[in-house]
Design an enzyme around this catalytic site. Structure first.
Site, PDB file in Angstrom:
ATOM      1  N   ASP A  32      -3.633 -15.138  -6.138  1.00  0.00           N
ATOM      2  CA  ASP A  32      -4.306 -14.029  -6.815  1.00  0.00           C
ATOM      3  C   ASP A  32      -5.561 -13.672  -6.041  1.00  0.00           C
ATOM      4  OD1 ASP A  32      -3.669 -13.092  -9.984  1.00  0.00           O
ATOM      5  OD2 ASP A  32      -5.537 -12.345  -9.112  1.00  0.00           O
ATOM      6  N   ASP A  51      -5.023 -12.466  -0.808  1.00  0.00           N
ATOM      7  CA  ASP A  51      -4.722 -11.040  -0.916  1.00  0.00           C
ATOM      8  C   ASP A  51      -3.284 -10.827  -0.450  1.00  0.00           C
ATOM      9  OD1 ASP A  51      -4.454  -8.301  -0.676  1.00  0.00           O
ATOM     10  OD2 ASP A  51      -6.252  -8.006   0.543  1.00  0.00           O
ATOM     11  N   ASN A  78       5.135 -10.273  -7.081  1.00  0.00           N
ATOM     12  CA  ASN A  78       4.665  -9.653  -8.317  1.00  0.00           C
ATOM     13  C   ASN A  78       3.367  -8.866  -8.154  1.00  0.00           C
ATOM     14  OD1 ASN A  78       4.543  -9.509 -11.388  1.00  0.00           O
ATOM     15  ND2 ASN A  78       2.685 -10.695 -10.965  1.00  0.00           N
ATOM     16  N   TYR A 144       1.464   5.019  -7.259  1.00  0.00           N
ATOM     17  CA  TYR A 144       2.118   3.900  -7.949  1.00  0.00           C
ATOM     18  C   TYR A 144       3.622   4.118  -7.999  1.00  0.00           C
ATOM     19  CZ  TYR A 144       3.078   0.432 -11.593  1.00  0.00           C
ATOM     20  OH  TYR A 144       3.581  -0.633 -12.307  1.00  0.00           O
ATOM     21  N   LYS A 148       6.476   1.818  -6.190  1.00  0.00           N
ATOM     22  CA  LYS A 148       7.471   1.087  -6.982  1.00  0.00           C
ATOM     23  C   LYS A 148       8.900   1.546  -6.656  1.00  0.00           C
ATOM     24  CE  LYS A 148       4.757  -1.730  -9.152  1.00  0.00           C
ATOM     25  NZ  LYS A 148       4.789  -3.182  -8.806  1.00  0.00           N
TER      26      LYS A 148
END
Length: 250
Positions: A32, A51, A78, A144, A148
């Site tokens: 994270d 990162d 993720n 975004y 995706k």
């Protein structure tokens, strides 16, 4: 017992995934960018401040995993950020690039180094976190959505390349999932549309067949299934966990 890596696993959906895999007895390692969250992970879950879009940091992470674990069975790519909420004609390029870097470059880097570990073993499972925004367009969320959609294309290509080596790749496409992140998304969309956050939230729920938002545990359960032997013939699929979205802009 599987060896499981989850990028962006110290918060939100990633953290719920990590706890779910750990609860079934797997070894779990998360990354994270939130150093504070990395420092307070539950016992039994290993964490590294990293990162996901930084290749040097990802290469070092996988080298450490190879040294300490000797291999990797499950990779959950993720990492993601919501990106800017803006009409396309006002889109800021720096924000655009940052969103694509975390969401798409991060997934590619995880797959790149994950493949190097899994191919010699002749087995493995890669689970990419996409979104229902990777299946439909979403107003004011161009970077975004583009990222995706790209994650799904990446996943399908990875599945073709790595399938002959015994490695399965699939993508989970969550809808609106309860938690602080969707709260921020809703607030930004409400401001862009001149609506109240409650009206946007109600619209998200009413745009699904089940009339409710998803829970992070719903996504974690799908990840557990995809990583299990029960899903041994599921490969190259984008699986929505969204209560059936039929109106993406209610």
């Amino acid at each position: 017992m599987s060896r499981v890596l989850i990028t962006a696993g110290a918060n939100g959906i990633g953290l719920v995934m990590a706890r779910a895999f750990a609860a079934r007895g797997d070894q779990v390692w998360v990354t994270d960018v939130d150093a504070g969250a990395v420092g307070v992970m539950p016992a039994g879950i290993r964490a590294t401040h990293c990162d996901a879009a930084n290749e040097a940091q990802m290469a070092a992470l996988f080298a450490q995993i190879a040294d300490d674990w000797g291999g990797l069975d499950v990779l959950c790519a993720n990492a993601g950020i919501k990106g800017p909420t803006s009409p396309i004609e006002e889109m800021d390029m720096d924000s655009w690039h940052q969103c694509l870097a975390v969401n798409l470059d991060g997934a590619m880097l995880a797959a790149k180094y994950g493949a190097r570990m899994m191919k010699p073993a002749g087995a493995g499972c890669m689970i990419f976190t996409s979104s229902t925004s990777g299946l439909y367009g979403t107003p004011y969320r161009a970077p975004y959505v583009a990222a995706k959609w790209g994650v799904i294309g990446l996943m399908k290509t990875v599945a073709m390349e790595l399938g002959p080596h015994g490695i399965r790749a699939n993508a989970i496409c969550p809808g609106s999932v309860t938690g602080p992140r969707i709260d921020r998304v809703i607030e930004a969309e409400a401001a862009a549309k001149g609506m109240t956050p409650d009206a946007v939230r109600d619209g998200y729920a009413s745009g699904t067949a089940l009339k409710r938002l998803s829970d992070p545990q719903d996504v974690a359960e799908m990840a557990l299934f995809l990583a299990s032997n029960a899903a041994r013939m599921i490969c190259g699929q984008a699986l929505a966990v969204d209560g059936m979205t039929y109106n993406v802009d209610p």
